[in-house]
Design a protein around this motif. Structure first.
Motif, short mmCIF file in Angstrom:
data_model
loop_
_atom_site.label_atom_id
_atom_site.label_comp_id
_atom_site.label_asym_id
_atom_site.label_seq_id
_atom_site.Cartn_x
_atom_site.Cartn_y
_atom_site.Cartn_z
N THR A 82 0.83 -1.21 0.00
CA THR A 82 0.00 0.00 0.00
C THR A 82 0.86 1.25 0.00
OG1 THR A 82 -1.84 -1.10 1.13
CG2 THR A 82 -1.72 1.30 1.31
N ILE A 83 1.89 1.28 0.83
CA ILE A 83 2.81 2.42 0.88
C ILE A 83 3.47 2.62 -0.49
CG2 ILE A 83 4.98 3.26 1.88
CD1 ILE A 83 4.13 1.83 4.48
N GLU A 84 3.89 1.54 -1.10
CA GLU A 84 4.54 1.62 -2.41
C GLU A 84 3.57 2.14 -3.47
OE1 GLU A 84 7.86 -1.94 -1.87
OE2 GLU A 84 5.92 -2.39 -2.78
N GLY A 90 1.30 8.78 -6.60
CA GLY A 90 1.38 10.18 -6.22
C GLY A 90 0.19 10.65 -5.39
N LEU A 91 -0.34 9.77 -4.55
CA LEU A 91 -1.51 10.10 -3.74
C LEU A 91 -1.12 10.93 -2.51
CD1 LEU A 91 -3.20 6.55 -3.71
CD2 LEU A 91 -3.66 8.45 -5.28
N ASP A 92 -2.00 11.84 -2.14
CA ASP A 92 -1.84 12.59 -0.89
C ASP A 92 -2.45 11.73 0.20
OD1 ASP A 92 -1.74 14.29 1.24
OD2 ASP A 92 -3.02 15.85 0.37
N ARG A 117 9.99 -3.55 8.94
CA ARG A 117 9.89 -3.66 7.48
C ARG A 117 9.00 -2.56 6.91
NH1 ARG A 117 7.72 -8.53 5.27
NH2 ARG A 117 8.69 -7.74 3.36
N ILE A 118 7.88 -2.31 7.59
CA ILE A 118 6.96 -1.27 7.14
C ILE A 118 7.62 0.10 7.19
CG2 ILE A 118 4.85 -0.01 7.77
CD1 ILE A 118 3.69 -2.75 8.64
N LEU A 119 8.27 0.40 8.30
CA LEU A 119 8.87 1.72 8.47
C LEU A 119 10.10 1.93 7.58
CD1 LEU A 119 8.47 2.24 12.31
CD2 LEU A 119 7.22 3.39 10.48
N LEU A 125 10.23 6.16 1.21
CA LEU A 125 9.28 6.81 0.31
C LEU A 125 8.62 8.04 0.95
CD1 LEU A 125 7.62 3.60 -1.17
CD2 LEU A 125 9.37 5.04 -2.21
N LYS A 126 9.00 8.36 2.20
CA LYS A 126 8.48 9.55 2.89
C LYS A 126 6.95 9.53 3.02
CE LYS A 126 12.35 12.64 1.80
NZ LYS A 126 13.28 11.57 1.45
#
Length: 305
Positions: A82-84, A90-92, A117-119, A125-126
């Protein structure tokens, strides 16, 4: 009456038969109304719509109290993907995650491995990751995990609940880390030994937390649908020359959409909590238990086209 209503919806939230039925036939009713979708890719279009209207987002893969190591690892992979995707599209958007979904009730080492792993991905990716707060029994463990990771990662935040007696002390202890916090009233059924039983006391404590955090100058999220709390925050900011870019409001997807848009129009940061996944029923019932007024908001959201 409010206590009866709250207890009724909390009871429904724990009904396994109704939860299974909701997963089998209710997903299409909820998708795009009170949850983004049954998975994250199907939620992206709704997130983009919110972003186009000036609304920021935080997403949460529904499901908690995981008791299987394999499921906890699956939830970890889901969060990473999801983070990736948030970054790629380019979602806010930020991400919210419950520690029980990563194995808090199984093994502390497992939680740390999964959260690391998540962090690692979020830091690269900020993308901000918020550790959602759960019931009081898990509060201290959750805060300990947050404090530990906050010393090593930037893109991590957590949640404090105003209905717990301990929260004022927790806030004071956390402020040494200058954390981004989401302040909420709280939605779990707790004993009067650990939580304020009366709404008026919860409201007063919530105001105290908001004031403490905003006057500290630390960026803060005020997560509420309560007009009185929204107005209190706005007046507090005005009285103390606190700029709108020093805090944000947060509300649930599908509830009070007109108010959300009005806050954006008035120059405030507004973030929408967009859950997704099959386990939408328990989440929905807890939101109805949290505040009786949510029933009307939810019904309106569920019937919108």
């Amino acid at each position: 009456m409010q206590v009866i209503t709250r207890d009724f919806f909390l009871y429904l939230s724990k009904n396994k038969a109704l939860n299974r039925a909701a997963q089998n036939w209710g997903g299409n009713i909820a998708a795009g109304k009170i949850v983004g979708g049954l998975n994250f890719p199907s939620s992206i279009k709704f997130i983009k719509e919110l972003n186009e209207e000036g609304l920021s987002v935080t997403v949460d893969h529904l499901g908690e109290f995981v008791t299987s190591t394999s499921v906890a690892k699956e939830r970890t992979e889901e969060c990473i993907k999801t983070i990736e995707m948030i970054a790629a599209e380019g979602l806010d958007s930020q991400v919210s995650v419950k520690m029980t979904s990563l194995g808090l009730d199984i093994d502390e080492k497992l939680v740390y491995e999964n959260m690391t792993r998540i962090l690692d991905t979020a830091e690269k990716l900020k993308i901000m990751v918020t550790i959602d707060m759960e019931d009081e029994v898990r509060c201290q463990k959750t805060l300990d995990i947050f404090k530990d990771f906050k010393q090593r990662y930037t893109y991590i935040s957590t949640v404090l609940q105003a209905y717990l007696y301990r929260t004022e002390n927790d806030l004071n202890e956390l402020n040494q880390f200058k954390p981004f916090l989401r302040l909420v009233k709280g939605a779990y059924k707790e004993s009067p030994n650990v939580a304020f039983p009366d709404k008026a006391d919860v409201d007063e404590n919530y105001k105290k937390l908001i004031k403490t955090q905003l006057l500290s100058g630390i960026y803060t999220a005020i997560a509420t649908h309560d007009d009185a709390m929204i107005e209190y925050t706005k007046q507090l900011a005005k009285d103390h020359n606190i700029l709108p870019n020093q805090f944000e409001f947060q509300m649930l997807y599908g509830m009070r959409t007109a108010t959300q848009k009005k806050l954006v129009k008035d120059g405030y940061k507004m973030r929408v909590y967009v859950p997704y996944g099959n386990d939408w029923y328990g989440y929905f019932m807890r939101r109805l238990a949290e505040r009786p007024a949510n029933i009307a908001f939810a019904l309106k959201g569920m019937t919108k086209k």
